[in-house]
Design a protein around this motif. Structure first.
Motif, PDB file in Angstrom:
ATOM      1  N   ARG B  19       0.838  -1.210   0.000  1.00 23.38           N
ATOM      2  CA  ARG B  19       0.000   0.000   0.000  1.00 23.38           C
ATOM      3  C   ARG B  19       0.862   1.245   0.000  1.00 23.38           C
ATOM      4  NH1 ARG B  19      -4.040  -0.947   4.816  1.00 23.38           N
ATOM      5  NH2 ARG B  19      -3.289   1.164   5.167  1.00 23.38           N
ATOM      6  N   SER B  20       0.408   2.283  -0.669  1.00 20.46           N
ATOM      7  CA  SER B  20       1.173   3.523  -0.644  1.00 20.46           C
ATOM      8  C   SER B  20       0.353   4.617   0.024  1.00 20.46           C
ATOM      9  CB  SER B  20       1.607   3.924  -2.049  1.00 20.46           C
ATOM     10  OG  SER B  20       0.460   4.126  -2.828  1.00 20.46           O
ATOM     11  N   LEU B  21       1.068   5.489   0.744  1.00 19.95           N
ATOM     12  CA  LEU B  21       0.403   6.536   1.501  1.00 19.95           C
ATOM     13  C   LEU B  21       1.000   7.871   1.080  1.00 19.95           C
ATOM     14  CD1 LEU B  21      -1.449   7.340   3.939  1.00 19.95           C
ATOM     15  CD2 LEU B  21       0.621   7.165   5.340  1.00 19.95           C
ATOM     16  N   THR B  22       0.163   8.739   0.492  1.00 18.97           N
ATOM     17  CA  THR B  22       0.674  10.040   0.065  1.00 18.97           C
ATOM     18  C   THR B  22       0.577  11.020   1.231  1.00 18.97           C
ATOM     19  OG1 THR B  22       0.016   9.596  -2.186  1.00 18.97           O
ATOM     20  CG2 THR B  22       0.388  11.906  -1.626  1.00 18.97           C
ATOM     21  N   VAL B  23       1.714  11.488   1.701  1.00 23.44           N
ATOM     22  CA  VAL B  23       1.756  12.360   2.873  1.00 23.44           C
ATOM     23  C   VAL B  23       1.679  13.825   2.435  1.00 23.44           C
ATOM     24  CG1 VAL B  23       3.058  12.934   4.953  1.00 23.44           C
ATOM     25  CG2 VAL B  23       3.153  10.637   4.023  1.00 23.44           C
ATOM     26  N   LEU B  24       2.333  14.133   1.304  1.00 25.50           N
ATOM     27  CA  LEU B  24       2.290  15.496   0.767  1.00 25.50           C
ATOM     28  C   LEU B  24       1.867  15.413  -0.701  1.00 25.50           C
ATOM     29  CD1 LEU B  24       5.603  17.098   2.121  1.00 25.50           C
ATOM     30  CD2 LEU B  24       3.271  17.636   2.859  1.00 25.50           C
ATOM     31  N   ALA B  38       5.386  30.102   9.542  1.00 25.46           N
ATOM     32  CA  ALA B  38       4.983  28.959  10.377  1.00 25.46           C
ATOM     33  C   ALA B  38       4.186  27.985   9.522  1.00 25.46           C
ATOM     34  CB  ALA B  38       4.147  29.438  11.545  1.00 25.46           C
ATOM     35  N   ILE B  39       4.478  26.691   9.703  1.00 26.48           N
ATOM     36  CA  ILE B  39       3.676  25.659   9.043  1.00 26.48           C
ATOM     37  C   ILE B  39       2.829  25.033  10.128  1.00 26.48           C
ATOM     38  CG2 ILE B  39       3.720  23.513   7.728  1.00 26.48           C
ATOM     39  CD1 ILE B  39       6.523  24.375   6.727  1.00 26.48           C
ATOM     40  N   VAL B  40       1.513  25.149   9.997  1.00 25.15           N
ATOM     41  CA  VAL B  40       0.630  24.588  11.022  1.00 25.15           C
ATOM     42  C   VAL B  40      -0.294  23.556  10.398  1.00 25.15           C
ATOM     43  CG1 VAL B  40       0.702  26.670  12.466  1.00 25.15           C
ATOM     44  CG2 VAL B  40      -1.079  26.422  10.715  1.00 25.15           C
ATOM     45  N   GLY B  41      -0.938  22.814  11.238  1.00 25.14           N
ATOM     46  CA  GLY B  41      -1.863  21.804  10.732  1.00 25.14           C
ATOM     47  C   GLY B  41      -2.016  20.709  11.759  1.00 25.14           C
ATOM     48  N   PRO B  42      -3.095  19.911  11.638  1.00 26.98           N
ATOM     49  CA  PRO B  42      -3.303  18.831  12.610  1.00 26.98           C
ATOM     50  C   PRO B  42      -2.241  17.732  12.470  1.00 26.98           C
ATOM     51  CG  PRO B  42      -4.886  18.696  10.814  1.00 26.98           C
ATOM     52  CD  PRO B  42      -4.112  19.958  10.593  1.00 26.98           C
ATOM     53  N   SER B  43      -2.222  16.876  13.468  1.00 28.20           N
ATOM     54  CA  SER B  43      -1.264  15.760  13.414  1.00 28.20           C
ATOM     55  C   SER B  43      -1.514  14.957  12.148  1.00 28.20           C
ATOM     56  CB  SER B  43      -1.450  14.840  14.621  1.00 28.20           C
ATOM     57  OG  SER B  43      -1.090  15.527  15.774  1.00 28.20           O
ATOM     58  N   GLY B  44      -0.434  14.504  11.518  1.00 30.90           N
ATOM     59  CA  GLY B  44      -0.551  13.684  10.323  1.00 30.90           C
ATOM     60  C   GLY B  44      -0.800  14.485   9.066  1.00 30.90           C
ATOM     61  N   SER B  45      -0.771  15.819   9.163  1.00 31.00           N
ATOM     62  CA  SER B  45      -1.042  16.614   7.960  1.00 31.00           C
ATOM     63  C   SER B  45       0.189  16.753   7.069  1.00 31.00           C
ATOM     64  CB  SER B  45      -1.561  17.992   8.357  1.00 31.00           C
ATOM     65  OG  SER B  45      -0.595  18.647   9.159  1.00 31.00           O
ATOM     66  N   GLY B  46       1.353  16.296   7.574  1.00 26.86           N
ATOM     67  CA  GLY B  46       2.561  16.291   6.738  1.00 26.86           C
ATOM     68  C   GLY B  46       3.525  17.422   7.062  1.00 26.86           C
ATOM     69  N   LYS B  47       3.312  18.098   8.238  1.00 19.78           N
ATOM     70  CA  LYS B  47       4.168  19.236   8.600  1.00 19.78           C
ATOM     71  C   LYS B  47       5.643  18.854   8.684  1.00 19.78           C
ATOM     72  CE  LYS B  47       2.280  20.020  12.613  1.00 19.78           C
ATOM     73  NZ  LYS B  47       1.245  18.980  12.739  1.00 19.78           N
ATOM     74  N   ARG B 211       4.127  34.901   8.345  1.00 18.96           N
ATOM     75  CA  ARG B 211       3.294  34.191   7.376  1.00 18.96           C
ATOM     76  C   ARG B 211       2.964  32.796   7.921  1.00 18.96           C
ATOM     77  NH1 ARG B 211       6.096  32.739   1.689  1.00 18.96           N
ATOM     78  NH2 ARG B 211       4.460  31.427   0.829  1.00 18.96           N
ATOM     79  N   ILE B 212       1.742  32.340   7.659  1.00 22.34           N
ATOM     80  CA  ILE B 212       1.344  31.014   8.157  1.00 22.34           C
ATOM     81  C   ILE B 212       0.834  30.173   6.991  1.00 22.34           C
ATOM     82  CG2 ILE B 212      -0.228  29.729   9.670  1.00 22.34           C
ATOM     83  CD1 ILE B 212      -0.324  32.176  11.491  1.00 22.34           C
ATOM     84  N   ILE B 213       1.446  28.990   6.818  1.00 22.86           N
ATOM     85  CA  ILE B 213       0.925  28.039   5.836  1.00 22.86           C
ATOM     86  C   ILE B 213       0.219  26.947   6.617  1.00 22.86           C
ATOM     87  CG2 ILE B 213       1.569  26.245   4.168  1.00 22.86           C
ATOM     88  CD1 ILE B 213       3.754  28.073   3.160  1.00 22.86           C
ATOM     89  N   GLN B 214      -1.047  26.719   6.262  1.00 21.45           N
ATOM     90  CA  GLN B 214      -1.794  25.672   6.966  1.00 21.45           C
ATOM     91  C   GLN B 214      -1.896  24.443   6.066  1.00 21.45           C
ATOM     92  OE1 GLN B 214      -5.770  26.776   8.105  1.00 21.45           O
ATOM     93  NE2 GLN B 214      -5.890  25.113   9.601  1.00 21.45           N
ATOM     94  N   LEU B 215      -1.483  23.304   6.598  1.00 20.54           N
ATOM     95  CA  LEU B 215      -1.558  22.051   5.830  1.00 20.54           C
ATOM     96  C   LEU B 215      -2.766  21.249   6.296  1.00 20.54           C
ATOM     97  CD1 LEU B 215       2.079  20.584   5.678  1.00 20.54           C
ATOM     98  CD2 LEU B 215       0.879  21.867   3.909  1.00 20.54           C
ATOM     99  N   LYS B 216      -3.397  20.565   5.348  1.00 22.03           N
ATOM    100  CA  LYS B 216      -4.490  19.650   5.708  1.00 22.03           C
ATOM    101  C   LYS B 216      -4.413  18.487   4.736  1.00 22.03           C
ATOM    102  CE  LYS B 216      -8.556  21.374   8.004  1.00 22.03           C
ATOM    103  NZ  LYS B 216      -9.764  22.182   7.839  1.00 22.03           N
ATOM    104  N   GLY B 217      -4.339  17.299   5.244  1.00 17.24           N
ATOM    105  CA  GLY B 217      -4.289  16.110   4.375  1.00 17.24           C
ATOM    106  C   GLY B 217      -3.178  16.172   3.354  1.00 17.24           C
ATOM    107  N   GLY B 218      -2.081  16.777   3.747  1.00 16.57           N
ATOM    108  CA  GLY B 218      -0.905  16.789   2.882  1.00 16.57           C
ATOM    109  C   GLY B 218      -0.949  17.855   1.804  1.00 16.57           C
ATOM    110  N   GLN B 219      -1.933  18.751   1.894  1.00 18.71           N
ATOM    111  CA  GLN B 219      -2.007  19.818   0.892  1.00 18.71           C
ATOM    112  C   GLN B 219      -2.028  21.176   1.584  1.00 18.71           C
ATOM    113  OE1 GLN B 219      -5.507  18.322  -1.213  1.00 18.71           O
ATOM    114  NE2 GLN B 219      -4.181  18.026  -2.997  1.00 18.71           N
ATOM    115  N   VAL B 220      -1.614  22.232   0.839  1.00 19.64           N
ATOM    116  CA  VAL B 220      -1.658  23.570   1.421  1.00 19.64           C
ATOM    117  C   VAL B 220      -3.121  24.014   1.453  1.00 19.64           C
ATOM    118  CG1 VAL B 220      -0.951  25.977   1.141  1.00 19.64           C
ATOM    119  CG2 VAL B 220       0.643  24.131   0.599  1.00 19.64           C
TER     120      VAL B 220
END
Lengths: 843, 230
Positions: B19-24, B38-47, B211-220
């Motif tokens: 299985r492959s898992l795309t993180v970003l 700052a790069i923010v985002g929930p756990s597992g978002s790929g920060k 500046r803040i970049i928010q990641l979600k599910g591996g995307q900006v």
């Protein structure tokens, strides 16, 4: 209350993902126990075989032997023995094979009677033994016939007589010894031997009398009663029971050597056990901290890991015992050239039993060293990694384990060497070596820290600093690698010394051909023949045989009856071969008195010169009187001087030298020593001598030395085979020690990588650290090996000690190279993986 | 140099068995020199994965990362190590000091790797700045969490990096210690004119960057400016 079921389950679950890590641990045990079981099985089987085969090796219930016939009075005693009798005369002589125009120095044996009574003289054809009743038949060694293309039916000339070869000899009763290598056995009928003219005054003949006694006859009381009477006449009594003892004694050295190998492998295995369990425990610290946080007692956590180690250790011991049993099948094949008996290869349950017990015991003891601290791992470890021991106070259990290890070692060595004191010396030696290596490690960490070269390049400083930083492996690696190197190098040096000492005998301008058994009137012709071959006459010595009849005014019989006598029996109770001359040769030195001058007139006192060791054994000094029986003529002499003789030189050497002008007319034979430039000349010269003077024996020392070298080469091969055990276990220890250090260094390397260190820099740091460790461990190990081999060579083996610098250089480079290579291989992981991956794993 | 870090269509996929898992997936942005982000985002978002790729600690599956004019995708691990050593400083949540080196030795390493002769002097000066000059010979285990993170800060600035990557720099610290480390981080950053990239859960900390970049599910998910760049 211990919940064993929980501990058992946890031990099982916890081990599931990490069993691979215990492979090293198991391999250490497997090899150590395999060596022990293999060697012990061989020893047990050898002992059983000695017991079973002693009778067929001796061939009779009682054997009387000596270099003279039994005297009349003893003859009466022997004649009264019940049962069957046989006799055998044996002597070294030259044989000539006309078919191949080859001469050979042989061990000629003349047999009368139905010997052997037990076992058999194996021949081809099988019935050839019966031919020995034919006075024209001879049996010749099979190996020799094969080697030189000699066939059954060919003729063989021995002294004045020709024989035909009636069969090939497949075994011999002269026991396996060095002589077999250069003097193959030849059997003829005794009556025929007497007609060859080889048995005469001055010949070195061995007389053997064999008796097959009825089962009811008790041989021991008989030999106890008459042993002294026979010994007083320089005759030896041998019985089957004595033969068993002799054989066991003869193999004591072999046993000691093999036991030493077993011990070395086992000790290295123990170090392997300790360091591999230490690695395992270190990787388990986070889990242990969690168990402790969750409320498990230190004792219970300890039991979980002890159980894992014991189960795997037990499996290792069983595998080791199986492997050892398989290996012991090979040992008799390796040793077959040295053993006069066939060693069986049956499974030895006592050896396996011992292996299992000792294996479990040492596994537990050595695993306890790193396991005990598990009890004291603080749950705080889950929150913070600490380097310091979790608790500062002393752990008495740990000390008890150390004590048990020393006591166990002593007990094991006591058992192996059969002597408490010897065991103690070995244990002491090992402890001293351990302590020395440990002290060197401490000294190095202190010295490097104290005199740290702050201006050196970064990578070198990093590598160097790793030797003293917290969690350094300096002591562990130095002790394990140093000890392994020390043991293997000692083995290597001693083996080299043995070969070197033999090789030296054949070096340079030393004479290499000795002719003996020359009659006085043959000397002129023989000298001419020698000169015609352009060979130098290095020595030409007359030899007169005589016996001592008394000294210091008392007769030999008086002395024999005197229980306060200090003179040693071997010294006076022998046929003495003396020479006469008026000057020292180049290898002698007068220690006291003056060397005898020629006797001026008949009736003057005769002053003789004694070799120093002989004079000491006789407890006589300059001026003491000694009387001799010179083949029937009594002769009184006085000690005129004592001499030191260099016994390492290939010359004829004499314990007693007479002055010129005394023995010239006594019955004598001559010895001629010459130096042949090459084997081809030796062969031609030998053939010419034997054709012209059949009674003269030509001993080619080069071929004796070649035979000796061959045997030593085989011994070296065996030693090397056995050393493989030690080397393999040593290698495992090395790998496990270095893996231990890998665990310490991997996180540092990853962080250095993150901060921008290049592969080259990381490899340089590792190479520096391991090269330094390797250099120090190898150097200390080699130093210990030099001291121990010097002690062994000087006091045990009495060899001239040399340092084989080249070989030692090679060992040194090899050890360092192996350590650096394994160290660098350890760093591969860090280089191959991305730093992020490793950092995330929280190494 | 108009951008110090450019990330174009970056994708990272991990393989786990079959299985492959795309993180970003298809992440792009650029940072100017001196900027703080700052790069923010929930756990597992790929920060952390993104930070690792930007800093050259790992290789991207596709897309490109240009750090200080170097296209990281094309560089060997050794070449990336050299880029890191010359241009990058790091701070980790769990400090990542080398346990067997003293505080001073830890700080000296980047300069020493760079072959600088003044490594010791520079390291001591930085320890002085973070207030740990008197603890320079202590090992990490002998220091508190806050002290260890200050040592890590000193180490991060030792080579005068152009860009500093901080992964949850206060995540393992209590509030007041965290505050002290935060203050030190921003003041050193300002003093040395370093570009700052912080990965954090802490929105308050993120708010202190430009500046803040928010990641979600591996995307900006968003890319917003909190302040006008100076």
């Amino acid at each position: 209350m211990i919940d064993w079921s929980f501990i058992r389950q946890l031990a099982w679950r916890d081990s599931r993902k990490n069993r691979g890590r215990l492979v090293l641990f198991m391999s250490s045990i497997i090899l150590g126990i395999a060596a022990l079981v293999a060697i012990n099985s061989f020893n047990y089987n050898l002992q059983d075989d000695i017991d079973e085969q002693a009778a067929s090796l001796l061939g009779a219930d009682l054997v009387v032997s000596g270099n003279q016939p039994v005297t009349d009075s003893l003859g009466v005693l022997l004649a009264a023995l019940p049962g069957e009798k046989a006799t055998k005369l044996d002597l070294f002589s030259m044989a000539y094979f006309p078919a191949t125009d080859r001469t050979q120095f042989v061990r000629l044996q003349g047999l009368a009677g139905n010997f052997p009574f037990y076992g058999s003289l194996k021949t081809e054809p099988a019935t050839a033994r019966q031919e020995l009743t034919n006075p024209h038949a001879a049996l010749v060694d099979n190996g020799f016939m094969d080697q030189y293309g000699i066939q059954i039916g060919d003729s063989i000339r021995l002294g004045n007589r020709s024989f035909f070869i009636a069969g090939r000899l497949l075994n011999d009763f002269a026991s396996a010894n060095v002589a077999a290598g250069f003097a193959p056995p030849v059997y003829v009928a005794q009556s025929a031997l007497e007609q060859t003219g080889l048995v005469q005054a001055g010949s070195l003949v061995n007389y053997n009398y064999y008796y097959k006694l009825p089962a009811a006859f008790e041989v021991k009381p008989w030999t106890d009663k008459y042993d002294n009477a026979f010994r007083n006449e320089s005759l030896r009594l041998q019985t089957i029971a004595g033969q068993k003892e002799n054989l066991s004694d003869a193999f004591a050295n072999l046993n000691s050597f093999l036991n030493l190998v077993a011990l070395v492998s086992l000790l290295l295995g123990c170090i392997g056990v300790a360091s591999s369990v230490l690695i395992y425990v270190r990787t388990k610290i986070p889990s242990i901290a969690i168990f402790r946080c969750l409320g498990m007692k230190g004792r219970d956590v300890f039991l979980v890991y002890l159980l894992q180690i014991l189960v795997l250790g037990g499996l290792g011991v069983v595998f080791g015992a199986v492997l050892g049993t398989v290996v012991q099948l090979v040992l008799p094949i390796l040793f077959k050239d040295f053993l006069p008996l066939e060693v069986s290869t049956s499974i030895s349950w006592p050896a396996i039993g011992e292996g299992l017990v000792i294996g479990i015991f040492i596994t537990m003891l050595f695993a306890l060293v790193p396991l005990l601290p598990v009890r004291r791992i603080s749950p705080l470890r889950i929150l913070r990694t600490a380097f310091e021991q979790d608790l500062g106070q002393r752990d008495y259990a740990q000390w008890a384990v150390y004590l048990a290890i020393v006591a166990g070692l002593q007990a094991f060595l006591w058992y192996l060497t059969g002597s408490f004191v010897n065991g103690l010396m070995f244990t002491g030696g090992l402890l001293v070596s351990f302590l020395l290596l440990f002290a060197v490690a401490r000294l190095i960490t202190w010295g490097v820290q104290r005199f740290f070269p702050r201006r050196w390049s970064f990578v070198f400083r990093q590598g160097l600093a790793n030797l003293f930083r917290p969690n350094n492996q300096t002591a562990t690696l130095l002790v394990s690698i140093g000890l392994g190197t020390a043991i293997l190098t000692t083995l290597f040096i001693i083996q080299g010394l043995l070969l070197e000492n033999v090789g030296e005998m054949d070096a340079g301008n030393q004479p290499n051909v000795i002719l003996y058994g020359i009659e006085k009137e043959q000397m002129t012709g023989l000298s001419e023949l020698t000169t015609s071959f352009k060979l130098p006459i290095v020595q030409q010595v007359p030899i007169v045989t005589m016996r001592m009849t008394g000294w210091q005014g008392r007769t030999k019989a008086d002395w024999l009856a005197d229980s306060t006598r200090q003179a040693e029996r071997w010294a006076f109770n022998r046929e003495i071969r003396v020479t006469f001359r008026d000057s020292l040769d180049g290898f002698e030195e007068v220690l006291s008195g003056t060397f005898p001058k020629p006797r001026a007139a008949h009736g003057d006192s005769v002053f003789i010169s004694l070799e120093e060791g002989f004079a000491e054994s006789m407890h006589v000094k300059v001026g003491d009187e000694i009387s001799f029986n010179v083949q029937g003529m009594p002769l009184t002499t006085f000690v005129g001087s004592t001499r030191k003789v260099d016994f390492t030189k290939m010359r004829t050497r004499f314990l007693v030298i007479f002055p010129a002008g005394v023995l010239e007319n006594a019955p004598q034979f001559q010895v001629l020593v010459t130096k042949s430039p090459n084997p081809a000349t030796t062969a031609r010269y030998r053939t010419a001598v034997v054709k012209a003077f059949p009674n003269v024996s030509v001993v080619d020392l080069s071929s004796i030395l070649t035979a000796l070298s061959d045997i030593l080469a085989k011994v070296s091969y065996v030693i090397q085979f056995m050393a493989v055990f030690s080397i393999l276990t040593g290698f495992i220890v090395l790998v496990s020690s270095l893996l231990l250090s890998k665990l310490q260094r991997i996180k540092e390397s990853v962080l250095l990588r993150t901060l921008g260190a290049s592969s080259k820099q990381l490899l340089q740091i590792s190479a520096t650290e391991y090269a330094l460790l390797g250099t120090l461990a190898a150097a200390t190990g080699i130093f210990i090996a030099l001291v121990s081999s010097w002690l062994l060579a000087s006091f045990q083996l009495k060899l001239t000690f040399y340092v084989p610098w080249l070989a030692i250089g090679v060992i040194f480079v090899l050890v360092v190279a192996i350590i650096v290579v394994i160290g660098l291989l350890n760093s591969r992981d860090v280089l191959r993986k991305s730093p992020l991956e490793v950092l995330r794993r929280e190494v | 140099m108009s951008t110090i870090l450019a990330v174009n269509q970056l994708t990272k996929t991990y393989q786990s068995g079959d299985r492959s898992l795309t993180v970003l997936a298809d992440v792009s942005f650029a940072i100017q020199p001196g900027e703080s982000l700052a790069i923010v985002g929930p756990s597992g978002s790929g920060k952390t994965t993104l930070l690792g790729l930007c800093a050259g600690l790992d290789r991207a599956g596709s897309g490109e990362v240009i750090l200080c004019d170097a296209l990281l995708n094309e560089l060997s691990e050794d070449a990336r190590a050299a880029v890191r050593n010359r241009n990058v400083g790091f701070i980790f949540q769990n400090f990542q000091l080398i346990p067997t080196l003293t505080a001073l030795e830890n700080v000296m390493i980047p300069a020493e790797l760079n072959g600088r002769k003044d490594a010791r002097v520079a390291a001591l000066a930085l320890l002085e700045k973070v207030g740990l000059a008197d603890r320079s010979h202590h090992y990490p285990s002998q220091l508190s969490g806050g002290e260890q993170q200050r040592v890590a800060l000193a180490r991060a600035f030792c080579n005068n990096p152009q860009i500093l990557f901080a992964d949850e720099p206060t995540g393992n610290l209590d509030e007041s210690t965290g505050q002290m480390v935060e203050d030190l981080l921003f003041s050193l950053n300002q003093e040395m004119g370093t570009t700052l990239v912080i990965v954090t859960h802490d929105l308050e900390l993120a708010g202190k960057t430009q500046r803040i970049i928010q990641l979600k599910g591996g995307q900006v998910f968003s890319d917003t400016r909190t302040q006008t760049p100076a």
